[in-house]
Design an enzyme around this catalytic site. Sequence first.
Site, PDB file in Angstrom:
ATOM      1  N   HIS A  67       0.830  -1.206   0.000  1.00  0.00           N
ATOM      2  CA  HIS A  67       0.000   0.000   0.000  1.00  0.00           C
ATOM      3  C   HIS A  67       0.864   1.256   0.000  1.00  0.00           C
ATOM      4  CE1 HIS A  67      -3.597   2.386   1.274  1.00  0.00           C
ATOM      5  NE2 HIS A  67      -2.655   3.152   1.777  1.00  0.00           N
ATOM      6  N   GLU A  68       1.859   1.278   0.889  1.00  0.00           N
ATOM      7  CA  GLU A  68       2.722   2.457   0.982  1.00  0.00           C
ATOM      8  C   GLU A  68       3.603   2.599  -0.262  1.00  0.00           C
ATOM      9  OE1 GLU A  68       1.986   4.590   3.186  1.00  0.00           O
ATOM     10  OE2 GLU A  68       0.699   3.208   4.292  1.00  0.00           O
ATOM     11  N   HIS A  71       1.726   4.520  -2.883  1.00  0.00           N
ATOM     12  CA  HIS A  71       1.872   5.967  -2.674  1.00  0.00           C
ATOM     13  C   HIS A  71       3.240   6.421  -3.195  1.00  0.00           C
ATOM     14  CE1 HIS A  71      -1.686   6.676  -0.231  1.00  0.00           C
ATOM     15  NE2 HIS A  71      -1.346   5.740   0.623  1.00  0.00           N
TER      16      HIS A  71
END
Length: 155
Positions: A67-68, A71
Site C-alpha cells: 500500500h505504501e 503511494h
Amino acid sequence: MNERELQQLTEDISEQFFGKAFRHQAVFNDRLKTTGGRYLLGTHHIELNRRYLEEHGRDELIGIIKHELCHYHLHLEGKGYQHRDRDFRELLQQVGAPRFCTPLKTVQKKKRAVTLHYYVCTGCGRHYTRKRRFDTTRYVCGICHGKLKKEGEKA
C-alpha cells in the site's frame, strides 16, 4: 524483524510487484498508534507500525508495505498518489494491496472523565451546564443579563 530485514523486504516487494527499485528508507515507527504505515512526501521514506507485524503477522505487514509503495511510486512518477485518485486505486488492485489495514485489537480509546460545571442565573434562575469552567464576573445570563454564579456557591 529488525530494520535491515524490513528494508530488504520492502526492496524485494518493490522489485517483485512494481518492477521498480525502492531507493529510500523503510523503518519502524513505534509512535504510530492507529495506522499501519505512512509514506512521507518530503523525504520519500516509509514508516511502518511494528504492532501490525506482532498482532497480525507477516502477511498483513506485506500488504501495508504494498500500500505504501503504491503511494511512493505514484508520487515519484507525478501521478495521483492519494486514496481518492483513480491511479492509486487501480495500482492497489494490480498489486493486490489493501486499501485499508485491519484494525489493531490492542488499541482502545480511553474515555476521559468529563467534569461538568453547573451555573445558575441569579435573576431568572436559568441553569447552565458547561464542560469548561469560566469566570462568572465576565459573563452574564443570555436571557435576562443577570449575574451568574457557580451552583453550590453563595452569591
